[in-house]
Design an enzyme around this catalytic site. Structure first.
Site, PDB file in Angstrom:
ATOM      1  CB  CYS A  64       4.623 -22.256  17.683  1.00 22.19           C
ATOM      2  SG  CYS A  64       4.230 -20.776  16.738  1.00 22.19           S
ATOM      3  NE  ARG A  67       3.942 -21.303  21.737  1.00 26.59           N
ATOM      4  CZ  ARG A  67       4.209 -21.900  22.899  1.00 26.59           C
ATOM      5  NH1 ARG A  67       3.216 -22.194  23.726  1.00 26.59           N
ATOM      6  NH2 ARG A  67       5.450 -22.195  23.242  1.00 26.59           N
ATOM      7  CD1 TRP A 236       5.226 -13.908  10.344  1.00 23.99           C
ATOM      8  CD2 TRP A 236       3.004 -13.647  10.358  1.00 23.99           C
ATOM      9  NE1 TRP A 236       4.890 -13.305  11.520  1.00 23.99           N
ATOM     10  CE2 TRP A 236       3.540 -13.134  11.564  1.00 23.99           C
ATOM     11  CE3 TRP A 236       1.619 -13.594  10.136  1.00 23.99           C
ATOM     12  CZ2 TRP A 236       2.730 -12.567  12.554  1.00 23.99           C
ATOM     13  CZ3 TRP A 236       0.819 -13.038  11.126  1.00 23.99           C
ATOM     14  CH2 TRP A 236       1.371 -12.524  12.312  1.00 23.99           C
ATOM     15  CD  GLU A 241       9.911 -20.898  10.189  1.00 27.84           C
ATOM     16  OE1 GLU A 241       9.248 -19.850  10.060  1.00 27.84           O
ATOM     17  OE2 GLU A 241       9.395 -22.034  10.261  1.00 27.84           O
TER      18      GLU A 241
HETATM   19  N1  ARG Z   1       9.989 -24.500   9.194  1.00 28.53           N
HETATM   20  C1  ARG Z   1       9.004 -24.764   8.193  1.00 28.53           C
HETATM   21  C2  ARG Z   1       9.522 -24.299   6.844  1.00 28.53           C
HETATM   22  O1  ARG Z   1      10.560 -23.721   6.785  1.00 28.53           O
HETATM   23  C3  ARG Z   1       7.701 -24.059   8.486  1.00 28.53           C
HETATM   24  C4  ARG Z   1       7.118 -24.295   9.873  1.00 28.53           C
HETATM   25  C5  ARG Z   1       6.056 -23.299  10.250  1.00 28.53           C
HETATM   26  N2  ARG Z   1       6.589 -21.976  10.311  1.00 28.53           N
HETATM   27  C6  ARG Z   1       5.894 -20.865  10.542  1.00 28.53           C
HETATM   28  N3  ARG Z   1       6.523 -19.748  10.540  1.00 28.53           N
HETATM   29  N4  ARG Z   1       4.596 -20.888  10.748  1.00 28.53           N
HETATM   30  O2  ARG Z   1       8.895 -24.473   5.831  1.00 28.53           O
END
Ligand code: ARG
Length: 380
Positions: A64, A67, A236, A241
């Site tokens: 992560c 953090r 968030w 991602e």
């Molecule tokens: N990578 C995953 C997604 O795109 C989420 C993982 C957690 N990500 C976060 N920013 N807490 O759905």
């Protein structure tokens, strides 16, 4: 033997808790825990210990990047809930609390485990909110290809999707040894962001969207030797991602080719760098749309800086950061980010969140095995 090792794990965690939180009474607590383990074979964490353990599990999450904010995690102790209906209602409260209209709060909810008596829960979904995926008879894909198998399983339980690219999957919850139950998540619990681009009006015709809050719901939380297989948590989103992976990956929504066509790029030659250009436009759209709708989302440059700040803070406390480089480094503009140029040890510390076998795959295997009993093997 087994119990003494549980005590060792409890002791390691409690030492940690009492020294970092500066609370008094470690000796006394250790005696109580030891007696409880001798009497019952296990022990229960207090709500405060659980809250601290949850934060530490986040701090120790090697993959992560977010953090820096570990101390701000809101931990909801929901171990007293006993029915699947209560867990569903509470998961909806988690969504509402965590979403907060876009001002997202990092939140962890912990549901009963076997220490609470005979009701251990599992949420079968990967995340509380996710989109269904369908492989159509004509070979086309609809929705999120990563959800195709899980979507089929939901359909086998009687759920029916609308058949759009962004159908909300139902939430599947199981109380140990009991049948899986599915629930429709009310639309008003789900904040969605429709994607538009600040410079390209055609972008909205692509009808792309994503949800605001990623709540991981299939990992096991472990604190002081106690396992919590049902402990959904969220932070968030980071821009890449959604823009680079969920909407861009060939094995996911694979939207770079349509964006490149709209941009009139030469998609027949990789050397035209059409993927790179389309990816940038998709990132601009996600960033712009979340901002315009007032939904928290961090870009990868800021996230990288924040992570390096986290490393500094940890080092100043005499703790060595453990991190998994391949996950920490964002998948776009990597070499422009500070984290690209760093290395870390990658030891897994406790408390932490762990992968566990997918509950729905297990359940499906069992039900297939029982429904075949007594049948001719050629009839199935
Ligand atoms: N990578 C995953 C997604 O795109 C989420 C993982 C957690 N990500 C976060 N920013 N807490 O759905």
């Amino acid at each position: 033997m087994r119990n003494s090792s549980l005590f060792d794990q409890a002791q390691a965690f409690l030492n940690h808790y009492y020294s970092e939180s500066k609370e008094l009474g470690l000796e006394n607590r250790l005696e109580l825990v030891q007696a409880e383990i001798e009497r019952t074979g296990t022990y229960r964490l207090t709500t405060k210990e659980l809250a601290f353990g949850g934060k530490l599990a986040w701090r120790n999450s090697n993959r992560c990047l977010g953090r820096l904010f570990w101390k701000t995690l809101k931990v909801r102790d929901r171990r007293s809930l006993t029915t699947v209906e209560e867990v569903f209602a509470d998961a909806m409260e988690h969504l509402e609390f965590a979403t907060q209209g876009g001002k997202i709060r990092s939140t962890l909810s912990v549901y009963a485990t076997k220490e609470e008596g005979n009701c251990q829960f599992r949420i079968l979904n990967k995340q509380l909110i996710r989109f269904a995926g369908y492989s159509l008879p004509n070979g086309e894909l609809l929705g999120d290809p990563d959800s195709i198998e899980f979507t089929k399983y939901c359909q086998s339980l009687g759920w029916k999707g609308k058949g759009t690219n962004f159908d909300l999957l139902p939430l599947l919850i199981q109380r140990k040894e009991e049948p899986v139950q599915w629930f429709t998540i009310p639309e008003d619990k789900v904040l969605r962001v429709n994607l538009t681009h600040p410079d390209y009006p055609w972008f909205q015709e692509l009808e792309l969207q994503w949800y605001a809050v990623p709540v991981i719901s299939d990992m096991r939380l472990e604190i002081g030797g106690i396992s919590f297989p049902c402990a959904p948590f969220n932070g968030w989103y980071m821009l890449t991602e959604i823009a680079a992976r969920n909407l861009g990956d060939v094995g996911r929504y694979n939207r770079l080719p349509v964006i490149a066509k709209k941009l009139k790029l030469n998609t027949r030659q990789v050397k035209s760098l059409w993927k790179d250009k389309a990816l940038l436009v998709l990132q601009e759209a996600v960033l712009h749309s979340f901002q315009a709708q007032g939904v928290v989302l961090v870009d990868h440059h800021t996230a990288s800086d924040q992570f390096l700040e986290f490393c500094k803070q940890e080092e100043s406390k005499g703790r060595k950061v453990q991190a998994d480089w391949a996950w920490i480094v964002p998948p776009a503009a990597s070499s422009t980010l500070g984290v690209f140029h760093q290395e870390w040890d990658n030891q897994v510390l406790s408390p932490n969140f762990y992968y566990q076998p997918a509950a729905w795959v297990e359940v499906e295997k069992e039900s297939k095995a029982t429904s075949r009993v007594g049948l001719c093997p050629f009839s199935v």
